[in-house]
Design a protein around this motif. Structure first.
Motif, mmCIF file in Angstrom:
data_model
loop_
_atom_site.group_PDB
_atom_site.id
_atom_site.type_symbol
_atom_site.label_atom_id
_atom_site.label_comp_id
_atom_site.label_asym_id
_atom_site.label_seq_id
_atom_site.Cartn_x
_atom_site.Cartn_y
_atom_site.Cartn_z
ATOM 1 N N GLU A 1 -3.374 -0.877 -15.425
ATOM 2 C CA GLU A 1 -2.107 -0.979 -16.173
ATOM 3 C C GLU A 1 -0.928 -0.512 -15.329
ATOM 4 N N ILE A 2 -1.093 0.560 -14.606
ATOM 5 C CA ILE A 2 -0.030 1.062 -13.736
ATOM 6 C C ILE A 2 0.300 0.039 -12.667
ATOM 7 N N VAL B 1 -9.920 4.498 -5.901
ATOM 8 C CA VAL B 1 -10.874 4.321 -4.802
ATOM 9 C C VAL B 1 -10.161 3.807 -3.552
ATOM 10 N N LEU B 2 -9.236 2.884 -3.715
ATOM 11 C CA LEU B 2 -8.508 2.328 -2.578
ATOM 12 C C LEU B 2 -7.843 3.421 -1.746
ATOM 13 N N LEU B 3 -7.323 4.426 -2.396
ATOM 14 C CA LEU B 3 -6.591 5.479 -1.697
ATOM 15 C C LEU B 3 -7.505 6.601 -1.203
ATOM 16 N N ARG B 4 -8.724 6.654 -1.713
ATOM 17 C CA ARG B 4 -9.680 7.671 -1.273
ATOM 18 C C ARG B 4 -10.706 7.120 -0.287
ATOM 19 N N LEU C 1 0.829 -1.201 0.000
ATOM 20 C CA LEU C 1 0.000 0.000 0.000
ATOM 21 C C LEU C 1 0.867 1.256 0.000
ATOM 22 N N LYS C 2 1.958 1.236 0.739
ATOM 23 C CA LYS C 2 2.803 2.447 0.807
ATOM 24 C C LYS C 2 3.373 2.806 -0.568
ATOM 25 N N GLU C 3 3.644 1.812 -1.419
ATOM 26 C CA GLU C 3 4.112 2.099 -2.785
ATOM 27 C C GLU C 3 2.984 2.685 -3.624
ATOM 28 N N LEU C 4 1.788 2.163 -3.443
ATOM 29 C CA LEU C 4 0.642 2.678 -4.196
ATOM 30 C C LEU C 4 0.422 4.152 -3.864
ATOM 31 N N LYS C 5 0.547 4.488 -2.602
ATOM 32 C CA LYS C 5 0.336 5.869 -2.159
ATOM 33 C C LYS C 5 1.376 6.826 -2.728
ATOM 34 N N ARG C 6 2.550 6.310 -3.066
ATOM 35 C CA ARG C 6 3.620 7.168 -3.606
ATOM 36 C C ARG C 6 3.475 7.408 -5.103
ATOM 37 N N GLU C 7 2.577 6.684 -5.759
ATOM 38 C CA GLU C 7 2.419 6.814 -7.214
ATOM 39 C C GLU C 7 1.377 7.891 -7.524
ATOM 40 N N PRO C 8 1.798 9.049 -8.053
ATOM 41 C CA PRO C 8 0.860 10.148 -8.308
ATOM 42 C C PRO C 8 -0.298 9.763 -9.235
#
Length: 152
Positions: free
Chosen positions: A145-146, A127-130, A114-121
């Motif tokens: 794709e990302i 939805v996961l991050l919001r 999750l911490k890597e996902l949060k670093r990807e602009p």
């Protein structure tokens, strides 16, 4: 085809459990959030792709990919009075909760944290991050794709 993220707690049922099932296929059930239920009931369909996301564990993140292999159907647990998720308001003619069957397609070599996902602009609107707690959530094709490129 649509893309989804399904959350699970690996100590209850994780990607390793799915891999151990016959034909690596299992019922994805016991969803008891109305928004997640609505996505599952109204939009998830056979052939859709799913990111399996482990939560409430040491290695929180995306563990792999599954395919939806059934259209939604009534979750049998809602009708079982002995089940902890029994719903007295549900009837076979008017079920309240739904499930689908999924088949494992790929386990990632590592959990995509999750911490890597949060670093990807480019994933900032995911939805996961919001709205992190939703157990069934859509994933946009560009996000899919990302995420796949990050997992490689």
């Amino acid at each position: 085809m649509n893309y989804w993220l399904f959350k699970t707690e690996p100590d209850v049922f994780g990607i390793e459990d799915l891999a151990a099932c016959p034909q690596q296929t299992a019922r994805w059930d016991e969803i008891r959030n109305f928004q997640a239920r609505n996505y599952l009931r109204d939009r998830v369909r056979t052939g859709d792709r799913v990111l399996i996301y482990h939560s409430s564990c040491k290695d929180v993140g995306i563990a792999g990919i599954a395919e939806v292999v059934s259209d939604p159907y009534a979750d049998p647990s809602q009708f079982d009075p002995q089940h902890t998720l029994f719903d007295a308001r549900a009837t076979p003619g008017a079920p309240r909760w739904f499930c689908v069957d999924v088949r494992l397609l790929q386990r990632f070599a590592r959990v995509l944290p999750l911490k890597e996902l949060k670093r990807e602009p480019a994933l900032a609107e995911m939805v996961l991050l919001r709205q992190g707690r939703l157990s069934v959530q859509p994933v946009r094709p560009q996000e899919w794709e990302i995420l796949l490129s990050m997992a490689d």
